[in-house]
Scaffold this motif. Structure first.
Motif, PDB file in Angstrom:
ATOM      1  N   GLY A  94     -28.867 -19.797   4.141  1.00 41.89           N
ATOM      2  CA  GLY A  94     -27.471 -20.102   4.417  1.00 41.89           C
ATOM      3  C   GLY A  94     -27.086 -21.456   3.841  1.00 41.89           C
ATOM      4  N   TYR A 110     -24.492 -24.654   4.769  1.00 41.48           N
ATOM      5  CA  TYR A 110     -23.584 -25.204   5.765  1.00 41.48           C
ATOM      6  C   TYR A 110     -22.719 -26.279   5.130  1.00 41.48           C
ATOM      7  CZ  TYR A 110     -21.696 -27.084  10.071  1.00 41.48           C
ATOM      8  OH  TYR A 110     -20.839 -27.501  11.056  1.00 41.48           O
ATOM      9  N   LEU A 144     -20.330 -21.923   7.751  1.00 43.61           N
ATOM     10  CA  LEU A 144     -21.595 -21.384   7.267  1.00 43.61           C
ATOM     11  C   LEU A 144     -21.296 -20.334   6.207  1.00 43.61           C
ATOM     12  CD1 LEU A 144     -24.717 -21.080   7.505  1.00 43.61           C
ATOM     13  CD2 LEU A 144     -24.261 -19.256   9.182  1.00 43.61           C
ATOM     14  N   VAL A 172     -22.807 -17.491   3.483  1.00 48.12           N
ATOM     15  CA  VAL A 172     -23.931 -16.627   3.118  1.00 48.12           C
ATOM     16  C   VAL A 172     -23.449 -15.668   2.037  1.00 48.12           C
ATOM     17  CG1 VAL A 172     -25.145 -16.772   5.327  1.00 48.12           C
ATOM     18  CG2 VAL A 172     -23.381 -15.031   5.007  1.00 48.12           C
ATOM     19  N   LEU A 212     -29.065 -13.780  10.285  1.00 43.27           N
ATOM     20  CA  LEU A 212     -27.763 -14.441  10.369  1.00 43.27           C
ATOM     21  C   LEU A 212     -27.566 -15.077  11.741  1.00 43.27           C
ATOM     22  CD1 LEU A 212     -25.118 -15.117   8.985  1.00 43.27           C
ATOM     23  CD2 LEU A 212     -24.277 -12.841   9.598  1.00 43.27           C
ATOM     24  N   GLN A 260     -29.237 -18.396  11.815  1.00 42.74           N
ATOM     25  CA  GLN A 260     -28.484 -19.429  11.103  1.00 42.74           C
ATOM     26  C   GLN A 260     -27.289 -19.901  11.935  1.00 42.74           C
ATOM     27  OE1 GLN A 260     -28.893 -20.508   7.229  1.00 42.74           O
ATOM     28  NE2 GLN A 260     -30.689 -20.458   8.555  1.00 42.74           N
ATOM     29  N   PHE A 270     -28.870 -13.030   0.775  1.00 42.91           N
ATOM     30  CA  PHE A 270     -29.264 -13.205   2.168  1.00 42.91           C
ATOM     31  C   PHE A 270     -29.896 -11.944   2.750  1.00 42.91           C
ATOM     32  CE2 PHE A 270     -28.737 -13.850   6.714  1.00 42.91           C
ATOM     33  CZ  PHE A 270     -28.933 -15.214   6.879  1.00 42.91           C
TER      34      PHE A 270
END
Length: 242
Positions: free
Chosen positions: A34, A36, A43, A45, A75, A78, A196
């Protein structure tokens, strides 16, 4: 293997995250794939490819039917780590436009929980040019925040952008060991995120497909995802797949 991941000719030290500058903005690349964005509390992805296994099953390609659950669990970790106010998925979130219809009730419920209390934006991709309303959130082809355009397919624009689509991977050969892992790739103006999704493959960052996006290889910066962290890589140690 740490010995095969080199920075300036020495074995790299792994970190859980890496700071990246794009278009004057400070971003944090996470070892969990991920990205940020602190200033936006967002966030990012790319390329979840939910329901890839069920898409393949329809064509006789059989894969274990766990990719959506695994990807959503990733996910969730994250989101738990970064506590974003906004999640932005950079396209190919579904492996095909009908993927939403095949997501299990338990995975739909998990996605609903992940969306609760935060903004959620689906950027469309080539696999999912349309997003079913039942997936929740909002949908856009691109979005621009603080002068940086977020899209699925990277371009050759001189404007700052963050994209996915190419599933970048780095391949290293050092001291008799070969490592091939997903990576973040950037030249300071453009950042391409690793895929991802649990069942996604990858395209070597030295492949000719990247040339329009990173025309000066000397400016290419790569952060490889390892088993225990994220590693900045000396581009001189990158190797093609041929």
């Amino acid at each position: 293997m740490q010995a095969a991941i080199a920075v300036h000719g020495r074995a790299a030290v792994s970190f859980a995250q890496a700071d990246i500058q794009i278009g004057g903005e400070s971003l944090v690349a996470d070892a969990g794939a991920g990205l940020y964005w602190p200033a936006e509390r967002a966030l990012l992805v790319a390329d979840l490819h939910l329901e890839k296994s069920s898409s393949g099953a329809r064509r006789g390609v059989l894969l274990p039917p766990y990719d959506t659950a695994i990807t959503l669990d990733r996910l969730a970790r994250q989101i738990e780590r970064w506590q974003p106010a906004r999640v932005i998925a950079l396209g190919d979130s579904l492996h095909d436009r009908y993927g939403y219809e095949r997501i299990s009730p338990s995975s739909r419920a998990q996605l609903t929980r992940l969306q609760r209390g935060r903004d959620w934006l689906w950027i469309t991709g080539n696999h999912d040019p349309a997003i079913a309303p039942g997936l929740g959130g909002t949908v856009a082809a691109t979005v621009t925040l603080r002068g940086i355009t977020l899209r699925h397919d990277p371009t050759d624009s001189t404007q700052p952008e963050i994209a996915g689509h190419l599933h970048p991977v780095a391949r290293l050969a050092r001291r008799g060991a070969i490592v091939r892992r997903p990576c973040f790739a950037s030249n300071g103006q453009r950042l391409i995120l690793p895929a991802f999704g649990a069942y996604t493959g990858g395209l070597n960052v030295l492949n000719a497909a990247y040339a329009p996006h990173f025309p000066e290889r000397r400016a290419l910066a790569v952060w490889m995802l390892g088993r225990n962290g994220i590693y900045p890589v000396n581009p001189a140690h990158l190797r093609g797949d041929g």
